[in-house]
Design a protein around this motif. Structure first.
Motif, PDB file in Angstrom:
ATOM      1  N   GLY A   1     -17.946  17.708   6.174  1.00  0.00           N
ATOM      2  CA  GLY A   1     -17.084  16.781   5.893  1.00  0.00           C
ATOM      3  C   GLY A   1     -17.588  15.658   7.150  1.00  0.00           C
ATOM      4  O   GLY A   1     -17.490  14.503   6.968  1.00  0.00           O
TER       5      GLY A   1
ATOM      6  N   TRP B   1     -20.624  13.938   6.456  1.00  0.00           N
ATOM      7  CA  TRP B   1     -20.421  12.786   5.461  1.00  0.00           C
ATOM      8  C   TRP B   1     -19.942  11.803   5.851  1.00  0.00           C
ATOM      9  O   TRP B   1     -20.323  10.596   5.655  1.00  0.00           O
ATOM     10  N   ILE B   2     -18.868  12.018   6.748  1.00  0.00           N
ATOM     11  CA  ILE B   2     -18.059  10.732   7.384  1.00  0.00           C
ATOM     12  C   ILE B   2     -19.232   9.889   8.216  1.00  0.00           C
ATOM     13  O   ILE B   2     -19.364   8.747   8.234  1.00  0.00           O
TER      14      ILE B   2
ATOM     15  N   PHE C   1     -23.830  15.805  -1.015  1.00  0.00           N
ATOM     16  CA  PHE C   1     -22.577  16.203   0.026  1.00  0.00           C
ATOM     17  C   PHE C   1     -21.637  16.827  -0.552  1.00  0.00           C
ATOM     18  O   PHE C   1     -20.956  17.809  -0.164  1.00  0.00           O
ATOM     19  N   ALA C   2     -21.206  16.260  -1.962  1.00  0.00           N
ATOM     20  CA  ALA C   2     -19.989  16.599  -2.552  1.00  0.00           C
ATOM     21  C   ALA C   2     -20.123  18.154  -3.183  1.00  0.00           C
ATOM     22  O   ALA C   2     -19.306  18.944  -3.064  1.00  0.00           O
TER      23      ALA C   2
ATOM     24  N   ILE D   1     -20.369  20.680  -0.335  1.00  0.00           N
ATOM     25  CA  ILE D   1     -19.165  20.965   0.238  1.00  0.00           C
ATOM     26  C   ILE D   1     -18.113  21.589  -0.762  1.00  0.00           C
ATOM     27  O   ILE D   1     -17.611  22.652  -0.548  1.00  0.00           O
TER      28      ILE D   1
ATOM     29  N   PHE E   1     -16.411  23.541   5.760  1.00  0.00           N
ATOM     30  CA  PHE E   1     -15.697  22.223   5.078  1.00  0.00           C
ATOM     31  C   PHE E   1     -15.810  21.049   6.069  1.00  0.00           C
ATOM     32  O   PHE E   1     -16.207  19.954   5.651  1.00  0.00           O
ATOM     33  N   ILE E   2     -15.169  21.432   7.247  1.00  0.00           N
ATOM     34  CA  ILE E   2     -14.992  20.225   8.232  1.00  0.00           C
ATOM     35  C   ILE E   2     -16.419  19.847   8.552  1.00  0.00           C
ATOM     36  O   ILE E   2     -16.760  18.594   9.016  1.00  0.00           O
TER      37      ILE E   2
END
Lengths: 191, 191, 191, 191
Positions: B63, B66-67, B19-20, B23, B59-60
């Motif tokens: 993100g 990921w959340i 994920f990191a 992103i 990004f959102i």
């Protein structure tokens, strides 16, 4: 022969990071091969299919190596710097797989490239076997309660992929498509 | 069905790393579209705005995934290699989202590309739903104390985005701008 | 002088991630230098050899720095923000090594570039020595039970590579190939 | 308001990974600007200096943000999804800093670009302040034993960089070199 938990964690962590970066960088090879006006829905999918096909296969190959690394390291409880060195050798193979795959992608029907790809897989597989052999020999770095039978089974399992790929190098001297098909045997044997 | 803590940690860690990386690689698409002499303050901002807009949206999106991964994995306490395989499938979708987004960015008003993007989101969403369904079925890999009601609520929540995107594929056959607007419905339903 | 475990873990983790990314990005430099029809098996291997050679050497160099970082940090038990700053300085050197290596790769027989590469290695080595000196001075951040003798041995070991590379800068003014050969002395001394 | 340790660890870990990737990707901008025959030692260093200068500055800027993230998160003990969202917003700023820096690098003497860079730093700094304000307000997510005085000091410290950069935007309307010099004030105030 160190037993410190943090030390082993760092090795595992470092490996995971290299696997994760290698697998994610595969997406950088996805390139839009679209013409200027890709209006028809079907054609977009048709044009993108080969892009995704090679992405998916490479992702699965590196993913399987990660699963395997995850699986074998569950039994490793201690480390020494020989293990670290072998592990870095394995990671060096892993990190170069995207390159070997993209080579196969571009020149897939040339015998030399098929042989090269198979050789990469042989070396990677042998590295994994070596890692396990080194760790398991006389319970050097693994859990004492692992049965000898299980250790042997894990060794055999590690040796199947490099053996199949080595065989495919011989097949490739006759027919490179046949060689590529033989790679499917790994899936059949391991399942 | 393994319970070892380190094993589960590595899966979560590996996912976080993918994920990191995905992103962060979005930033590589930021390109200075400036002319040779960008002297006027306002024009710099105006020229860079579309660059940043697509960066921020992607990004959102990643993100949020990921959340969501973070949220669902809080309930997962054990793992087996089927879960690992589904998780790798999910990560394969995540890592390819930057490509799908940049495609949408470049060919945003073509119906085929809008349909393709929506299909990517459907597959990604279904992967997440599958992961949760597999883990939660008969409390296979999750905490026993989770109420059936909560499990069902989490399943429903996982299914909203792929359902909306699937619907938008149908809408896109009529009007692709309308399809894109329908994606906003996810935000409305989830908040 | 903080003792919090999570704080130190984050520093180690952040370092590992930078090492892992730097080492994996080396693979991006692997480029297929093949002609349009690489049909002969042998020629593929011959053409790819120099590519892999520089990849393998760079991988080993960064790998050795990681092992060394791993080794020295096993003795560090506390941290302060001076240590963090020195560590970031060290990581800055590590992250730039792939660039220095590719420079050496392309212009390997030019004295200026050989001197530049050796200088990079001197700075990197001095950073590591500084890190250790700062941590070990009066047991500032290391384990109390470490013997003074062992601390001194670790300091000496950290100083060998920068010393050899500094010497090779002098040698390079006479002959740059001789300078490169002198780098092999590090392996001999450290083993 | 969750207290689970693993959940908070994943947030910190994910942040560290994004910082590490952003900071390491800076090295991709290092490009050999050498002519075909860089034979003279001195000229190699002279030609590479500006490359390294911008690399070092960017590395230090992102490094300082990481140290600061590390420092503030030491006091955060719980999390909720608002904190996660603000943190992702902060990471979005961090990941785009290499782009802003390379823009400043290329068009450093244009007022619009200087203003743009300063604006990026203002937004990044405000994100960090917001993160801290949200976590610290009524001890929402931080340790209870932190004194109100210390909380206020940490808030003030977080607000200095965005305040200075906001001021520099005003200065840039008169003179962009003066604006850049004013950024040095941050170092002076924080030390």
């Amino acid at each position: 022969m160190k037993r410190d938990k943090l030390g082993l964690d760092r090795i595992v962590f470092f490996s995971d990071a290299v696997f994760a970066i290698s697998i994610t960088l595969l997406a950088l090879d996805l390139q839009p091969p679209l013409g200027p006006q890709p209006n028809r829905t079907a054609s977009v999918f048709v044009e993108l299919l080969p892009e995704y096909q090679s992405y998916v296969i490479s992702f699965i190959v590196i993913g399987l190596y990660w699963i395997s690394h995850h699986h074998y390291f569950r039994f490793i409880r201690r480390y020494d710097y020989t293990l670290v060195a072998i592990n870095i050798g394995l990671l060096m193979c892993i990190a170069s797989l995207p390159f070997a795959t993209s080579l196969l992608d571009t020149y897939g029907n040339h015998r030399g490239v098929v042989t090269f790809y198979a050789s990469c897989m042989v070396v990677t597989g042998l590295m994994k076997t070596l890692l396990w052999q080194y760790a398991a020999h006389n319970f050097r770095l693994i859990h004492r309660r692992l049965s000898r039978q299980r250790i042997r089974r894990l060794t055999r399992k590690a040796m199947i992929p490099p053996a199949v790929f080595a065989g495919s190098i011989a097949i490739a001297t006759v027919n490179s498509d046949l060689a590529k098909m033989s790679w499917g045997a790994i899936a059949l044997v391991l399942l």
